[in-house]
Scaffold this motif. Structure first.
Motif, PDB file in Angstrom:
ATOM      1  N   LEU A   1       0.822  -1.210   0.000  1.00  0.00           N
ATOM      2  CA  LEU A   1       0.000   0.000   0.000  1.00  0.00           C
ATOM      3  C   LEU A   1       0.858   1.263   0.000  1.00  0.00           C
ATOM      4  O   LEU A   1       0.489   2.268  -0.622  1.00  0.00           O
ATOM      5  N   SER A   2       1.994   1.225   0.672  1.00  0.00           N
ATOM      6  CA  SER A   2       2.814   2.432   0.796  1.00  0.00           C
ATOM      7  C   SER A   2       3.829   2.585  -0.333  1.00  0.00           C
ATOM      8  O   SER A   2       4.185   3.706  -0.711  1.00  0.00           O
ATOM      9  N   ASN A   3       4.313   1.465  -0.893  1.00  0.00           N
ATOM     10  CA  ASN A   3       5.355   1.523  -1.924  1.00  0.00           C
ATOM     11  C   ASN A   3       4.866   1.187  -3.331  1.00  0.00           C
ATOM     12  O   ASN A   3       5.625   1.326  -4.290  1.00  0.00           O
ATOM     13  N   LYS A   4       3.628   0.709  -3.444  1.00  0.00           N
ATOM     14  CA  LYS A   4       3.020   0.438  -4.755  1.00  0.00           C
ATOM     15  C   LYS A   4       3.865  -0.516  -5.605  1.00  0.00           C
ATOM     16  O   LYS A   4       3.997  -0.343  -6.822  1.00  0.00           O
ATOM     17  N   VAL A   5       4.443  -1.528  -4.966  1.00  0.00           N
ATOM     18  CA  VAL A   5       5.335  -2.452  -5.672  1.00  0.00           C
ATOM     19  C   VAL A   5       4.611  -3.148  -6.824  1.00  0.00           C
ATOM     20  O   VAL A   5       5.153  -3.286  -7.930  1.00  0.00           O
ATOM     21  N   GLN A   6       3.400  -3.585  -6.570  1.00  0.00           N
ATOM     22  CA  GLN A   6       2.638  -4.303  -7.602  1.00  0.00           C
ATOM     23  C   GLN A   6       2.383  -3.413  -8.818  1.00  0.00           C
ATOM     24  O   GLN A   6       2.555  -3.840  -9.966  1.00  0.00           O
ATOM     25  N   GLN A   7       1.988  -2.161  -8.567  1.00  0.00           N
ATOM     26  CA  GLN A   7       1.705  -1.252  -9.670  1.00  0.00           C
ATOM     27  C   GLN A   7       2.972  -0.946 -10.477  1.00  0.00           C
ATOM     28  O   GLN A   7       2.943  -0.885 -11.714  1.00  0.00           O
ATOM     29  N   TYR A   8       4.086  -0.743  -9.777  1.00  0.00           N
ATOM     30  CA  TYR A   8       5.322  -0.450 -10.490  1.00  0.00           C
ATOM     31  C   TYR A   8       5.823  -1.663 -11.281  1.00  0.00           C
ATOM     32  O   TYR A   8       6.349  -1.524 -12.388  1.00  0.00           O
ATOM     33  N   HIS A   9       5.648  -2.850 -10.709  1.00  0.00           N
ATOM     34  CA  HIS A   9       6.033  -4.059 -11.444  1.00  0.00           C
ATOM     35  C   HIS A   9       5.227  -4.162 -12.739  1.00  0.00           C
ATOM     36  O   HIS A   9       5.780  -4.438 -13.813  1.00  0.00           O
ATOM     37  N   HIS A  10       3.926  -3.925 -12.629  1.00  0.00           N
ATOM     38  CA  HIS A  10       3.074  -3.983 -13.822  1.00  0.00           C
ATOM     39  C   HIS A  10       3.481  -2.916 -14.831  1.00  0.00           C
ATOM     40  O   HIS A  10       3.528  -3.179 -16.055  1.00  0.00           O
ATOM     41  N   ALA A  11       3.804  -1.719 -14.334  1.00  0.00           N
ATOM     42  CA  ALA A  11       4.193  -0.632 -15.235  1.00  0.00           C
ATOM     43  C   ALA A  11       5.449  -0.991 -16.021  1.00  0.00           C
ATOM     44  O   ALA A  11       5.566  -0.685 -17.223  1.00  0.00           O
ATOM     45  N   VAL A  12       6.388  -1.652 -15.364  1.00  0.00           N
ATOM     46  CA  VAL A  12       7.610  -2.083 -16.042  1.00  0.00           C
ATOM     47  C   VAL A  12       7.289  -3.136 -17.095  1.00  0.00           C
ATOM     48  O   VAL A  12       7.773  -3.085 -18.236  1.00  0.00           O
ATOM     49  N   ARG A  13       6.448  -4.093 -16.719  1.00  0.00           N
ATOM     50  CA  ARG A  13       6.122  -5.201 -17.632  1.00  0.00           C
ATOM     51  C   ARG A  13       5.419  -4.714 -18.901  1.00  0.00           C
ATOM     52  O   ARG A  13       5.624  -5.283 -19.979  1.00  0.00           O
ATOM     53  N   VAL A  14       4.580  -3.701 -18.780  1.00  0.00           N
ATOM     54  CA  VAL A  14       3.830  -3.238 -19.957  1.00  0.00           C
ATOM     55  C   VAL A  14       4.569  -2.144 -20.719  1.00  0.00           C
ATOM     56  O   VAL A  14       4.031  -1.571 -21.677  1.00  0.00           O
ATOM     57  N   GLY A  15       5.798  -1.825 -20.297  1.00  0.00           N
ATOM     58  CA  GLY A  15       6.623  -0.933 -21.084  1.00  0.00           C
ATOM     59  C   GLY A  15       6.639   0.527 -20.683  1.00  0.00           C
ATOM     60  O   GLY A  15       7.271   1.356 -21.357  1.00  0.00           O
ATOM     61  N   HIS A  16       5.958   0.891 -19.601  1.00  0.00           N
ATOM     62  CA  HIS A  16       5.913   2.305 -19.227  1.00  0.00           C
ATOM     63  C   HIS A  16       7.290   2.847 -18.852  1.00  0.00           C
ATOM     64  O   HIS A  16       7.611   3.999 -19.160  1.00  0.00           O
ATOM     65  N   TRP A  17       8.122   2.032 -18.206  1.00  0.00           N
ATOM     66  CA  TRP A  17       9.468   2.494 -17.844  1.00  0.00           C
ATOM     67  C   TRP A  17      10.317   2.678 -19.103  1.00  0.00           C
ATOM     68  O   TRP A  17      11.043   3.655 -19.249  1.00  0.00           O
ATOM     69  N   SER A  18      10.184   1.737 -20.009  1.00  0.00           N
ATOM     70  CA  SER A  18      10.959   1.819 -21.256  1.00  0.00           C
ATOM     71  C   SER A  18      10.612   3.075 -22.054  1.00  0.00           C
ATOM     72  O   SER A  18      11.443   3.615 -22.802  1.00  0.00           O
ATOM     73  N   GLN A  19       9.394   3.551 -21.898  1.00  0.00           N
ATOM     74  CA  GLN A  19       8.945   4.722 -22.639  1.00  0.00           C
ATOM     75  C   GLN A  19       9.182   6.029 -21.891  1.00  0.00           C
ATOM     76  O   GLN A  19       8.908   7.116 -22.416  1.00  0.00           O
ATOM     77  N   SER A  20       9.706   5.939 -20.662  1.00  0.00           N
ATOM     78  CA  SER A  20       9.908   7.137 -19.847  1.00  0.00           C
ATOM     79  C   SER A  20      11.013   8.019 -20.425  1.00  0.00           C
ATOM     80  O   SER A  20      12.020   7.530 -20.955  1.00  0.00           O
ATOM     81  N   ARG A  21      10.857   9.331 -20.316  1.00  0.00           N
ATOM     82  CA  ARG A  21      11.873  10.277 -20.765  1.00  0.00           C
ATOM     83  C   ARG A  21      12.941  10.486 -19.703  1.00  0.00           C
ATOM     84  O   ARG A  21      13.920  11.188 -19.921  1.00  0.00           O
ATOM     85  N   HIS A  22      12.731   9.864 -18.517  1.00  0.00           N
ATOM     86  CA  HIS A  22      13.671  10.004 -17.420  1.00  0.00           C
ATOM     87  C   HIS A  22      14.180   8.627 -17.003  1.00  0.00           C
ATOM     88  O   HIS A  22      13.679   7.594 -17.456  1.00  0.00           O
TER      89      HIS A  22
END
Length: 320
Positions: free
Chosen positions: A113-134
């Motif tokens: 709930l505090s670190n949102k690990v599940q949401q961030y893991h999903h974001a990485v898997r679907v490519g959101h990190w790869s598409q980040s400008r940072h």
């Protein structure tokens, strides 16, 4: 000559039950037992082992040979304790076997709930990190636990173990007094005052007529908005409709539940269907580390041996 029956042995998963056989008392195990099967299966037994199977007053009246009920859990709300006492049946539970497991799960839920690990893991898997400008991704807010107030409802072994972990994270621990208590014990804070200060509320109290739906619409209205609620105790402590309303309208910041009022829940359970980002559900597994289950079985065996030797341990008495 004693004989014992485990009515819902499959609830222990793949746990080695050999410690029960080592008691030298004949053991019959059933994976699952329906309400209609309870009396026939226990008809010749002097010892019953149950995890969540209900043993009602009507059932106990039909089981004159039954002398001992061993509950494979700490909570005993599935057994009519008054009827058992009237029938001369001893009821024992297991204690302390899951202190580390439950406390660990409390913080697994809280950290999600505090670190949102599940949401961030999903974001990485679907490519959101790869598409980040940072170099990083900051889509979900992260909150530190250090300095937050951790309120414990029920300060038995599990509440104490969870509190120790809270202290290790740098949190301030408050022990809430029972609701409507005639006085406040030393070291505790009145129930309403504790809720008003809480950043995190962790439930560890038993389910009784006094605690059923302890967290309801009125209770949620008194909680600090943004607080997180963790329940690894019993689902019946929470009014699920009121919880859903509190989550949807911002009265509560988030909730993580390992237990629900009905278990297993119906597929259309309102919390399961809600699909809220601030609600996390796990299927009553906080107690179930491999190590904890082995400790439970050994304690069940110890309870049985103690009883047969005239030294009953972990006996439960009716209250209220």
């Amino acid at each position: 000559m004693h004989s014992m029956v485990f009515l819902d042995a499959a609830s222990m998963g793949d746990t080695d039950l050999s410690a029960l056989s080592n008691t030298a008392i004949p053991l019959t195990c059933y994976d699952h037992t329906t309400e209609q099967q309870v009396v026939p299966r226990l008809a010749q037994a002097s010892i019953a082992i149950v995890n969540k199977v209900q043993l009602t007053a009507d059932m106990l009246l039909q089981l004159p040979q039954l002398k001992l009920i061993c509950v494979a859990a700490t909570g005993v709300n599935n057994v009519d304790l008054v009827a058992a006492q009237q029938q001369g049946v001893v009821v024992c539970n297991v204690r302390g076997y899951a202190d580390t497991a439950v406390a660990q799960h409390v913080f697994a839920l809280l950290l999600q709930l505090s670190n949102k690990v599940q949401q961030y893991h999903h974001a990485v898997r679907v490519g959101h990190w790869s598409q980040s400008r940072h170099f990083c991704l900051l889509d979900y807010p992260i909150t530190e636990l250090a300095g937050k107030t951790f309120v414990v409802i029920g300060y038995g072994a599990l509440g104490q173990a969870s509190s120790k972990l809270a202290l290790a994270f740098g949190m301030q621990v408050i022990i809430a007094e029972q609701q409507n208590a005639p006085y406040c014990r030393e070291g505790r804070v009145p129930f309403a005052a504790a809720l008003a200060q809480a950043d995190v509320i962790s439930l560890h109290c038993p389910l009784t007529p006094l605690t059923e739906r302890l967290f309801n619409q009125q209770t949620f209205a008194a909680i600090n908005p943004g607080a997180l609620l963790i329940n690894t105790a019993r689902g019946g402590l929470i009014d699920e409709l009121a919880l859903l309303d509190a989550l949807q309208h911002g009265t509560l910041g988030g909730a993580a539940l390992d237990v629900l009022t009905q278990e297993p829940p119906l597929a259309d359970n309102l919390l399961i269907q809600a699909n809220l980002p601030n609600l996390l559900l796990t299927p009553h597994v906080a107690w179930a580390s491999a190590e904890a289950r082995l400790r439970m079985v050994q304690q069940l065996a110890d309870n049985i041996t103690a009883y047969t030797e005239g030294n009953t341990q972990n006996q439960i008495w009716p209250t209220g």
